[in-house]
Design an enzyme around this catalytic site. Sequence first.
Site, short mmCIF file in Angstrom:
data_model
loop_
_atom_site.label_atom_id
_atom_site.label_comp_id
_atom_site.label_asym_id
_atom_site.label_seq_id
_atom_site.Cartn_x
_atom_site.Cartn_y
_atom_site.Cartn_z
N GLU A 22 0.80 -1.22 0.00
CA GLU A 22 0.00 0.00 0.00
C GLU A 22 0.84 1.28 0.00
OE1 GLU A 22 -2.82 -0.46 3.23
OE2 GLU A 22 -4.15 -1.60 1.95
N GLU A 76 -6.40 -8.05 -0.81
CA GLU A 76 -6.80 -8.15 0.61
C GLU A 76 -8.30 -7.90 0.72
OE1 GLU A 76 -4.78 -5.54 3.32
OE2 GLU A 76 -2.84 -5.87 2.37
C1 GLA Z 1 -4.09 -2.82 5.00
C2 GLA Z 1 -2.71 -3.46 4.98
C3 GLA Z 1 -2.62 -4.74 5.75
C4 GLA Z 1 -3.45 -4.67 7.01
C5 GLA Z 1 -4.86 -4.35 6.65
C6 GLA Z 1 -5.80 -4.34 7.84
O1 GLA Z 1 -4.84 -3.04 3.90
O2 GLA Z 1 -2.17 -3.63 3.71
O3 GLA Z 1 -1.26 -4.98 6.06
O4 GLA Z 1 -2.94 -3.71 7.87
O5 GLA Z 1 -4.90 -3.06 6.10
O6 GLA Z 1 -7.12 -4.08 7.45
#
Ligand code: GLA
Length: 689
Positions: free
Chosen positions: A157, A315
């Site tokens: 991210e 994710e």
């Molecule tokens: C983000 C991160 C993950 C985790 C999630 C939790 O998307 O990339 O590492 O912290 O949030 O929701």
Amino acid sequence: MKKYTPICANFPHFLHGGDYNPEQWIQTPEIWETDMKLMKEANCNEMTVGIFSWAEIEKEEGKFDFSWLDTIMDKIYENGGRVILATPSGARPQWLAEKYPEVLRVLPNKQRIECGYRHNHCYTSPIYREKVRIINEMLAERYAKHPALAGWHLSNEYNGACYCSLCTEKFQEWLREKYSNDIEKLNHAWWTRFWSHRYDKFEQINPPKESEMGGEGGTNGLNLDWKRFVSDQTIDFAQKEAESIRKYSDKAITTNCLGIYAGYDHRKMAKCLDVYSNDFYPAWFKGTEAEAKAVAFVCALCRGMKDGKPFMVMESAPGINIWGMNFRKIKTTGQQILEAFLYIANGADTLQYFQWRKGRGSGEKFHGAVVDHYGGTDNRVFQTVKKIGSYLKKMDGVIGTGIEAQVAITYDYDTRWALDGEAEIKWSSRKNGYQKMTNAFFYALWEQNIAADIIGYDTDFSKYKIVCLPVPYLMDEKIATKIKTYVEKGGTIIATYLTAVANDTDLCYLGGVPGAGLRELFGLRVDEVDNYEEEGCVYQNHVQYQGKEYPVESIAEEIIAEGATPLAWYQQGEHKGNPAVLENRYGKGKAYYIGFAGNDTFLYDFMKTLLQQTNMHPDSEFTAQKGVHIMHRQGDGQHYYFVLNCTDDTKEVTLHKKLWNLLEEKEETGVMKLAPCGVKIYYEQKKEN
Ligand code: GLA
Ligand code: ZN
């Protein structure tokens, strides 16, 4: 249409798995054994490994230990699974920050942060870039040929900005290049004679600041160029990471992007990736219908990043998502299943979760996971994931299919930055206006079961019957010409208020709005911009369209028709009786102008009429009750219809022909019941024309 090549050429199945942090369990390798068993039991076949593993791989500078990672890679492969391997640049070991403080990000107030949290390195620091290159190349060289390797996950991210001297100098260099080393060019482009803000030389330029912090923040051109620079610098960092991997590996490279986050231009980021992926965290507690369409919007955005190519859901939360240590309302089993199929129906070719297993401590120990602290399999979340996995096993054929949309909505990062920037100087109605308006177009079509793509200005418009331009405030002359050519040749354009007000450095066009030569396209001129959203405003206005009245929610432009035909009129105020929506024939096509910010009902009704006129209808195979959404994926003559009940009530859908129910494995026709959040996938093979 033809199918796209699968993300993972030698594994043409839905990758189903997610973020796995075996390094957190390095002292209890028996957990690793359990994980392998559970992975199979949950019908998972993928693990995303190494995202935050730097400190466990390089404990001391230059001393690398890959032994635990070797073991994990082998174990997952032996278990029939695949690995998406991450580069670890999202968080750094303590020693690195201690020895080289320049890798730490600097805040706008010039304070350098301490080592901690994550996603907070300087994107410019040569030392950080070099250290990342070294570990990336070692990972790539070591695992390029590993049979478990399915692809690469760059960092995590990417986000934020750094205000250190290295970044400031780099920004100045970026500006020098953009303005041909001519400070007067920059002074003109940024209109710096305003408040005596003229620069004598590039060295005087600092990154913009919020006004409370002092410094410069009111120069719109500076704000906009800084956003572009931060975006370019972030993407350059990612690009360098990708290069270090490509040196050794030909597997697909991606990074987990952040939906509608606007810290960088996602479309430019997508260019350095082989496949686009996104992290999704829908807030189902806001209501099933509302969230379902928000998810569909982001999916359309993701799909558009690589011209329709399927994307990855890198994710999503199995169960609850926790931010700031608050427990959230749980998702229902139906919502969890609906969520999975919403992604796929809207163009995803993988389904991954954050996280596989809950850690015992630290910030995300209560975040939803496939495996809970409890450790068993007889819990709801585990069983739901298992069920979803069993469905995915029946869906190999969906991989690589695409969505043939006939309507597109543009989403341009520069425009969003410019409009968000205006909000900062308290032109309140514009705040989030871009996002809201883009969503509104998409939702109006979603409600009518018409698929829409979200595209950039560089996308080929000619394959769409209708292109919607929500609040295209910033308009480059080249793009304006492209739009005119599209309409001239028979396309339909719908633009809104604040069209082509300013050029690409946010200098207003002279000679009437829409500028950039678009006045003749729309056949009108905007005289004044009124706004009913001001705090304390006691006035109201309405627009009459096809005999029905719709409220003005914020902006209402005073429009002077110059050849265009009015379709709707203001009902009150200074504008009473003047046109609010107009249609103009241009070449073989039509250009519509919506001069006011109305509610969703207006856009729904307006689009409905237009869809009828352009002879566009939802798939004729079905008649669905309101709240049931049908998405159609196809490729190589294979057609998949995803019928999604995006409500908490039982709904009906009528099938007008016999179709194969893919999940329940039987033929069906006639009236079908869909449970709340219920999903059905119908399949048919057709001859390709
Ligand atoms: C983000 C991160 C993950 C985790 C999630 C939790 O998307 O990339 O590492 O912290 O949030 O929701
Ligand atoms: Zn920096």
